[in-house]
Write an enzyme that holds these catalytic residues in place. Structure first.
Site, PDB file in Angstrom:
ATOM      1  N   CYS A 100       2.826 -30.832 -31.882  1.00  0.00           N
ATOM      2  CA  CYS A 100       1.838 -31.001 -32.866  1.00  0.00           C
ATOM      3  C   CYS A 100       1.394 -31.106 -33.735  1.00  0.00           C
ATOM      4  CB  CYS A 100      -0.207 -30.188 -32.325  1.00  0.00           C
ATOM      5  SG  CYS A 100      -1.411 -30.403 -33.023  1.00  0.00           S
ATOM      6  N   HIS A 206      -0.461 -30.160 -26.058  1.00  0.00           N
ATOM      7  CA  HIS A 206      -0.393 -28.306 -26.319  1.00  0.00           C
ATOM      8  C   HIS A 206       0.066 -27.583 -24.998  1.00  0.00           C
ATOM      9  CE1 HIS A 206      -1.395 -27.528 -30.391  1.00  0.00           C
ATOM     10  NE2 HIS A 206      -2.715 -28.597 -30.511  1.00  0.00           N
ATOM     11  N   GLU A 208       0.784 -25.011 -24.384  1.00  0.00           N
ATOM     12  CA  GLU A 208       1.006 -23.393 -24.935  1.00  0.00           C
ATOM     13  C   GLU A 208      -0.884 -23.263 -24.458  1.00  0.00           C
ATOM     14  OE1 GLU A 208      -0.010 -24.810 -29.057  1.00  0.00           O
ATOM     15  OE2 GLU A 208       1.455 -25.023 -27.483  1.00  0.00           O
TER      16      GLU A 208
END
Length: 245
Positions: A100, A206, A208
């Site tokens: 990002c 994302h 994560e």
């Protein structure tokens, strides 16, 4: 969601950079440390010493709003003291991942080609989307960005394609790559790219945030695993297979 197969990323350390305005640094730390069982060292943006890392390790630029996104997203972070060391680290073959805002910083630093522009609808978008590599099944990941529209000129885009540097494209739940599945207007549905030497990776979604059963999604684990196994000798030539983990 995609099938996840778990592997130990042997003998790797991860450095997660913290800029003023980073807000996904702890998410990345916990995903790598708790969900992938890796050693993680947090790095402050004013640090310059990366001597504790070697080229088998990885530096991660997390999401957020570095320096408040003033001027342009990632434009100020590009000049932070630590980024100069990261540019040298990448030049030596060290692995770097930007997610990002981290992807934006990598483009501003010219470690990756192109630029991330304001979303086509001129609005911040936060939702789950689907991405896929050339041969993988669709993977569901969250996005959360206002400037995620990947742009490069036609020559640069053609070069990315010919060098197989487009690592992920936006798709629908069935894996179809089409304009309707593109959340931000990125050219050619590009969601992530790598450099020519395949040691610097950038992506807007994302991973994560998709590494835990507690979040109802583990597709992010397969994304993170595929990056770091791809350059290991014992997995040479298996990049497409790794995208299916």
């Amino acid at each position: 969601m995609g099938q996840t197969r778990e592997f130990k990323l042997l003998n790797m350390k991860f450095g997660v950079v913290v800029f003023p305005g980073s807000n996904c640094d702890r998410d990345m730390q916990e995903a790598l440390q708790d969900d992938l069982n890796q050693e993680v060292i947090m790095l402050w943006h004013k640090d310059t010493d990366l001597s504790q890392f070697d080229t088998k390790d990885c530096i991660v630029l997390p999401g957020g709003f570095s320096y408040g996104d003033y001027l342009r997203c990632g434009a100020i972070a590009r000049f932070s003291p630590l980024m100069q060391s990261i540019i040298e680290f990448a030049g030596q073959g060290g692995k770097v991942l930007g997610v990002c805002n981290g992807f934006q910083i990598l483009c501003e630093s010219h470690l990756l080609p192109g630029v991330l522009l304001r979303n086509a609808n001129q609005k911040f978008i936060g939702k789950n989307i689907y991405i896929k590599s050339e041969s993988s099944q669709p993977l569901m990941l969250p996005i959360a960005h206002g400037e995620g529209r990947y742009y490069a000129d036609e020559k640069a885009l053609d070069e990315l394609e010919s060098n197989d540097q487009v690592i992920y494209r936006y798709c629908d739940a069935d894996g179809n790559i089409n304009p309707a599945a593109n959340p931000n207007g990125s050219l050619r549905n590009i969601a992530g790219i790598c450099n020519k030497t395949r040691n610097v990776y950038g992506m807007m979604p994302h991973p994560e945030r998709g590494c835990s059963e507690d979040l109802g999604n583990k597709d992010g684990k397969s994304v993170l695993q595929s990056f770091f196994f791809a350059n290991k000798p014992e997995f040479a030539g298996r990049t497409k297979e790794l995208a299916n983990f």
